[in-house]
Design a protein around this motif. Structure first.
Motif, PDB file in Angstrom:
ATOM      1  N   CYS A   1     -31.276 -40.531  36.514  1.00  0.00           N
ATOM      2  CA  CYS A   1     -30.901 -41.616  37.500  1.00  0.00           C
ATOM      3  C   CYS A   1     -29.473 -41.755  37.823  1.00  0.00           C
ATOM      4  CB  CYS A   1     -31.662 -42.854  37.072  1.00  0.00           C
ATOM      5  SG  CYS A   1     -31.356 -44.350  38.361  1.00  0.00           S
TER       6      CYS A   1
ATOM      7  N   CYS B   1     -28.001 -44.427  38.979  1.00  0.00           N
ATOM      8  CA  CYS B   1     -27.700 -45.924  38.756  1.00  0.00           C
ATOM      9  C   CYS B   1     -26.559 -46.095  37.875  1.00  0.00           C
ATOM     10  CB  CYS B   1     -28.756 -46.949  38.894  1.00  0.00           C
ATOM     11  SG  CYS B   1     -29.374 -47.124  37.371  1.00  0.00           S
TER      12      CYS B   1
ATOM     13  N   PHE C   1     -27.808 -46.736  33.934  1.00  0.00           N
ATOM     14  CA  PHE C   1     -28.506 -45.420  33.394  1.00  0.00           C
ATOM     15  C   PHE C   1     -27.331 -44.702  32.994  1.00  0.00           C
ATOM     16  CE2 PHE C   1     -29.357 -40.977  33.105  1.00  0.00           C
ATOM     17  CZ  PHE C   1     -30.995 -40.967  32.594  1.00  0.00           C
TER      18      PHE C   1
ATOM     19  N   CYS D   1     -33.794 -46.471  32.480  1.00  0.00           N
ATOM     20  CA  CYS D   1     -33.367 -47.650  33.326  1.00  0.00           C
ATOM     21  C   CYS D   1     -34.481 -48.364  34.128  1.00  0.00           C
ATOM     22  CB  CYS D   1     -32.073 -47.294  34.262  1.00  0.00           C
ATOM     23  SG  CYS D   1     -32.747 -46.229  35.353  1.00  0.00           S
TER      24      CYS D   1
ATOM     25  N   ASN E   1     -35.179 -47.926  37.446  1.00  0.00           N
ATOM     26  CA  ASN E   1     -35.440 -46.995  38.081  1.00  0.00           C
ATOM     27  C   ASN E   1     -36.343 -45.745  37.407  1.00  0.00           C
ATOM     28  OD1 ASN E   1     -32.438 -47.583  38.534  1.00  0.00           O
ATOM     29  ND2 ASN E   1     -33.577 -47.822  40.740  1.00  0.00           N
TER      30      ASN E   1
END
Ligand SMILES: [Zn+2]
Length: 74
Positions: free
Chosen positions: A38, A40, A43, A55, A57
């Protein structure tokens, strides 16, 4: 930081999920294992400590995939 290009070249299949605007990638490796990536910040921070991180997501992406019925849990 995990080099996704390197992983992508070793993966037999790549799937990309759009989780509320955040791209989550799932790489299926030649040995059958799956690696989730991911973009983000949460992560990236975890992935720095353990190669494989999770995470919010990736959790949603995995749940969607299971609901899809296209995932086989080992
Ligand atoms: Zn994430």
């Amino acid at each position: 930081v995990v080099a996704s290009e390197d992983i992508g070249s070793r993966a037999t299949r790549t799937r990309i999920f759009d989780i509320e605007g955040t791209p989550v990638k799932c790489f299926e490796m030649t040995d059958g294992t799956r690696l989730w990536l991911c973009e983000c910040a949460a992560f990236q921070e975890r992935a720095g400590r353990h190669l494989e991180g999770f995470c919010v997501n990736t959790a949603v992406a995995i749940m969607r995939w299971i609901e899809d019925g296209s995932i086989e849990l080992r």
